[in-house]
Motif scaffolding. Structure first.
Motif, PDB file in Angstrom:
ATOM      1  N   UNK A  68       0.846  -1.186   0.000  1.00  0.00           N
ATOM      2  CA  UNK A  68       0.000   0.000   0.000  1.00  0.00           C
ATOM      3  C   UNK A  68       0.886   1.242   0.000  1.00  0.00           C
ATOM      4  N   UNK A  69       0.769   2.075  -1.016  1.00  0.00           N
ATOM      5  CA  UNK A  69       1.666   3.213  -1.155  1.00  0.00           C
ATOM      6  C   UNK A  69       1.038   4.515  -0.673  1.00  0.00           C
ATOM      7  N   UNK A  70       0.330   4.438   0.440  1.00  0.00           N
ATOM      8  CA  UNK A  70      -0.078   5.651   1.126  1.00  0.00           C
ATOM      9  C   UNK A  70       1.141   6.218   1.855  1.00  0.00           C
ATOM     10  N   UNK A  71       0.993   7.404   2.406  1.00  0.00           N
ATOM     11  CA  UNK A  71       2.143   8.094   3.002  1.00  0.00           C
ATOM     12  C   UNK A  71       2.801   7.290   4.112  1.00  0.00           C
ATOM     13  N   UNK A  72       1.984   6.707   5.006  1.00  0.00           N
ATOM     14  CA  UNK A  72       2.561   6.046   6.179  1.00  0.00           C
ATOM     15  C   UNK A  72       3.327   4.777   5.810  1.00  0.00           C
ATOM     16  N   UNK A  73       2.724   3.797   5.124  1.00  0.00           N
ATOM     17  CA  UNK A  73       3.510   2.615   4.767  1.00  0.00           C
ATOM     18  C   UNK A  73       4.660   2.913   3.808  1.00  0.00           C
ATOM     19  N   UNK A  74       4.501   3.916   2.946  1.00  0.00           N
ATOM     20  CA  UNK A  74       5.584   4.277   2.033  1.00  0.00           C
ATOM     21  C   UNK A  74       6.796   4.790   2.801  1.00  0.00           C
ATOM     22  N   UNK A  75       6.566   5.591   3.838  1.00  0.00           N
ATOM     23  CA  UNK A  75       7.659   6.048   4.692  1.00  0.00           C
ATOM     24  C   UNK A  75       8.397   4.854   5.298  1.00  0.00           C
ATOM     25  N   UNK A  76       7.643   3.877   5.785  1.00  0.00           N
ATOM     26  CA  UNK A  76       8.261   2.687   6.364  1.00  0.00           C
ATOM     27  C   UNK A  76       9.082   1.922   5.353  1.00  0.00           C
ATOM     28  N   UNK A  77       8.558   1.775   4.134  1.00  0.00           N
ATOM     29  CA  UNK A  77       9.285   1.048   3.091  1.00  0.00           C
ATOM     30  C   UNK A  77      10.565   1.767   2.704  1.00  0.00           C
ATOM     31  N   UNK A  78      10.525   3.087   2.658  1.00  0.00           N
ATOM     32  CA  UNK A  78      11.732   3.856   2.329  1.00  0.00           C
ATOM     33  C   UNK A  78      12.794   3.670   3.406  1.00  0.00           C
ATOM     34  N   UNK A  79      12.384   3.776   4.661  1.00  0.00           N
ATOM     35  CA  UNK A  79      13.335   3.603   5.758  1.00  0.00           C
ATOM     36  C   UNK A  79      13.907   2.185   5.770  1.00  0.00           C
ATOM     37  N   UNK A  80      13.042   1.188   5.557  1.00  0.00           N
ATOM     38  CA  UNK A  80      13.537  -0.185   5.489  1.00  0.00           C
ATOM     39  C   UNK A  80      14.535  -0.356   4.353  1.00  0.00           C
ATOM     40  N   UNK A  81      14.222   0.247   3.200  1.00  0.00           N
ATOM     41  CA  UNK A  81      15.123   0.158   2.061  1.00  0.00           C
ATOM     42  C   UNK A  81      16.490   0.734   2.369  1.00  0.00           C
ATOM     43  N   UNK A  82      16.520   1.888   3.037  1.00  0.00           N
ATOM     44  CA  UNK A  82      17.794   2.507   3.417  1.00  0.00           C
ATOM     45  C   UNK A  82      18.564   1.596   4.369  1.00  0.00           C
ATOM     46  N   UNK A  83      17.879   1.048   5.360  1.00  0.00           N
ATOM     47  CA  UNK A  83      18.533   0.166   6.327  1.00  0.00           C
ATOM     48  C   UNK A  83      19.041  -1.110   5.658  1.00  0.00           C
ATOM     49  N   UNK A  84      18.254  -1.670   4.758  1.00  0.00           N
ATOM     50  CA  UNK A  84      18.687  -2.884   4.064  1.00  0.00           C
ATOM     51  C   UNK A  84      19.935  -2.624   3.226  1.00  0.00           C
ATOM     52  N   UNK A  85      19.927  -1.537   2.457  1.00  0.00           N
ATOM     53  CA  UNK A  85      21.085  -1.226   1.615  1.00  0.00           C
ATOM     54  C   UNK A  85      22.335  -1.070   2.478  1.00  0.00           C
ATOM     55  N   UNK A  86      22.215  -0.316   3.566  1.00  0.00           N
ATOM     56  CA  UNK A  86      23.368  -0.100   4.438  1.00  0.00           C
ATOM     57  C   UNK A  86      23.783  -1.394   5.141  1.00  0.00           C
ATOM     58  N   UNK A  87      22.812  -2.116   5.672  1.00  0.00           N
ATOM     59  CA  UNK A  87      23.129  -3.342   6.396  1.00  0.00           C
ATOM     60  C   UNK A  87      23.746  -4.408   5.516  1.00  0.00           C
ATOM     61  N   UNK A  88      23.162  -4.634   4.345  1.00  0.00           N
ATOM     62  CA  UNK A  88      23.708  -5.645   3.437  1.00  0.00           C
ATOM     63  C   UNK A  88      25.081  -5.230   2.915  1.00  0.00           C
ATOM     64  N   UNK A  89      25.278  -3.933   2.710  1.00  0.00           N
ATOM     65  CA  UNK A  89      26.590  -3.460   2.261  1.00  0.00           C
ATOM     66  C   UNK A  89      27.658  -3.765   3.308  1.00  0.00           C
ATOM     67  N   UNK A  90      27.394  -3.436   4.565  1.00  0.00           N
ATOM     68  CA  UNK A  90      28.371  -3.675   5.621  1.00  0.00           C
ATOM     69  C   UNK A  90      28.624  -5.168   5.820  1.00  0.00           C
ATOM     70  N   UNK A  91      27.572  -5.969   5.739  1.00  0.00           N
ATOM     71  CA  UNK A  91      27.737  -7.420   5.898  1.00  0.00           C
ATOM     72  C   UNK A  91      28.541  -8.005   4.734  1.00  0.00           C
ATOM     73  N   UNK A  92      28.205  -7.604   3.510  1.00  0.00           N
ATOM     74  CA  UNK A  92      28.921  -8.127   2.343  1.00  0.00           C
ATOM     75  C   UNK A  92      30.386  -7.700   2.369  1.00  0.00           C
ATOM     76  N   UNK A  93      30.640  -6.486   2.832  1.00  0.00           N
ATOM     77  CA  UNK A  93      32.015  -5.981   2.902  1.00  0.00           C
ATOM     78  C   UNK A  93      32.867  -6.785   3.881  1.00  0.00           C
ATOM     79  N   UNK A  94      32.225  -7.332   4.902  1.00  0.00           N
ATOM     80  CA  UNK A  94      32.955  -8.089   5.926  1.00  0.00           C
ATOM     81  C   UNK A  94      32.943  -9.600   5.676  1.00  0.00           C
TER      82      UNK A  94
END
Length: 464
Positions: A310-336
């Protein structure tokens, strides 16, 4: 000698001014695990009132996102039920779920209430070990509490940790093992401790042994891992035989026929299927996808397999934040990852103390295994989101330790926003799904339903 990727433990996750304040009040912080446990217990127990086992009679078999909840209920209340056959892939599940509700019932507690208490208890234990695990990784108290709150209000917890299912047990077993891994950097565990952890995970579901081994191999010598696995399987096998004496129809995992019939759950991997799986796992584990009620054979069922967010404002905000965390988390894990593979313990404990290095092998390996498995196994991917949750929580934990998150003190705002999204969006979506369940549960039972080979407890109309 420490690896170059070992950048230290104490400052690898973000600190806060609030945490410094809490650290000066030892009595408060020392009692927090107790408060976390009972807060989660109360929250889940409250939700089980909305989605009580009383609604899961034979008339809604598979209705709740393809979950076999009436069968699990039968395993919890009836030792002679035919439903214990499913232990062939959940080796000791009957021994895990049957004793407590029936003990409480002997003391005069209603069986429905007893099952609700057990469901809340298992989830609270899992969240307690999540809290203790991230604290052992160096996460400040405030963030650890908020992380547990985000997990406890996620779509997978609200859907699968509030019903009679196997996923809270998997979550509790794996968060226990992640806690053991984090503690092993300063307090190495004995082989039999790891055997017990691996055995507990294996006792819930046979595929869990792969996840448990990936955690153990980052903490102890490979030779000790082999001994721990052999000891764990042997212990479970002995208990499986004993379990068969108590539950006559109980399945046995080591018989040649154990995997017979599992092929009916296999699915073809297509681009559409891959998109659905990734969307449901990465997004839907935390934020409810849109729910539909569809025809399932001659009956009805809830589904999110279309993976429409559902791309209303509230769930979209959550998906964006999750996306940022996933990109950062997977990057750090893959780097190590490369360094972590090179430094798999050759002594009595891990040489890596930085969370990203310590978690790279079990988290990336575990997610790759589960994604490969559930891309081709299972009709409703959302059903398995609870198995992914402990691994995804570790990804978020690592992401919150990123230098830019610490520098700009963003960890608390990010978690606060995710928690707000969960509370506002997930509770509403959960209530709508529960209403559909209540309506379905009140429909008259057909003779075909009553003829199913299952226990009498779920055949009676508990809503009358």
């Amino acid at each position: 000698m420490p690896s170059k990727v070992d950048t230290g433990h104490a400052h690898s996750l973000p600190g806060t001014h609030s945490d410094a304040l809490l650290s000066r009040t030892g009595n408060l912080t020392s009692g927090l695990p107790f408060l976390v446990f009972w807060a989660v217990f109360a929250w889940i127990f409250y939700l089980t009132d909305r989605i009580s086992p009383a609604y899961f009679g034979i008339g809604v078999d598979n209705f709740w996102f393809d979950g076999d909840i009436p069968r699990y209920i039968c395993q919890s209340v009836d030792a002679l039920a035919n439903d214990h056959w499913r232990n062939k892939v959940h080796p000791l599940f009957s021994l895990l779920v049957w004793p407590l509700p029936n003990f409480l019932h002997e003391l005069g507690v209603d069986l429905i209430l007893a099952m609700r208490m057990q469901i809340a208890l298992v989830c609270a234990i899992g969240m307690l070990f999540l809290y203790l695990g991230v604290r052992a990784l160096g996460m400040p108290v405030v963030l650890a509490v908020m992380l547990v709150a985000v997990a406890s209000t996620s779509a997978s917890v609200m859907t699968w940790f509030t019903v009679a299912e196997s996923y809270p047990y998997t979550f509790a077993a794996l968060t226990l093992m992640f806690y053991m891994l984090a503690r092993s950097t300063t307090q190495p565990s004995l082989t039999w401790h790891w055997a017990a952890g691996i055995g507990l995970a294996f006792a819930v579901t046979i595929s869990n042994i792969a996840l448990a081994v990936l955690i153990a191999i980052q903490a102890i010598k490979p030779r000790r891992v082999v001994w721990a696995v052999l000891l764990a399987v042997a212990m479970v096998a002995v208990l499986v035989v004993a379990q068969r004496l108590v539950f006559p129809s109980s399945g046995i995992f080591f018989l040649p026929t154990a995997l017979q019939g599992e092929s009916e759950f296999m699915r073809e991997l297509t681009p559409a299927r891959a998109r659905e799986v990734l969307t449901i796992v990465l997004g839907g584990s935390f934020i409810f996808p849109q729910v539909r009620e569809v025809a399932s054979g001659s009956e009805r069922a809830l589904t999110v397999q279309h993976a429409s967010m559902q791309f209303d404002a509230i769930p979209t905000l959550g998906l964006i934040l999750l996306g940022i965390l996933y990109v950062q988390g997977f990057y750090l894990l893959a780097r190590r990852l490369k360094g972590a593979l090179r430094t798999i313990p050759s002594g009595d404990g891990p040489s890596l103390r930085e969370p990203a290095a310590l978690l790279a092998v079990p988290v990336l390996g575990g997610l790759a295994f589960l994604l490969a498995l559930h891309s081709v196994y299972g009709k409703e991917t959302f059903l398995y989101s609870g198995s992914f949750l402990p691994l995804l929580m570790m990804v978020i934990c690592v992401a919150l330790g990123a230098s830019w998150v610490r520098r700009y003190r963003l960890a608390i705002p990010i978690l606060a926003c995710l928690l707000a999204v969960n509370v506002l969006h997930n509770t509403a979506a959960f209530e709508r799904a529960v209403t559909q369940l209540h309506d379905a549960a009140r429909k008259p039972l057909t003779q075909k339903m009553l003829d199913r080979n299952t226990c009498a407890f779920v055949k009676r109309n508990l809503l009358d």
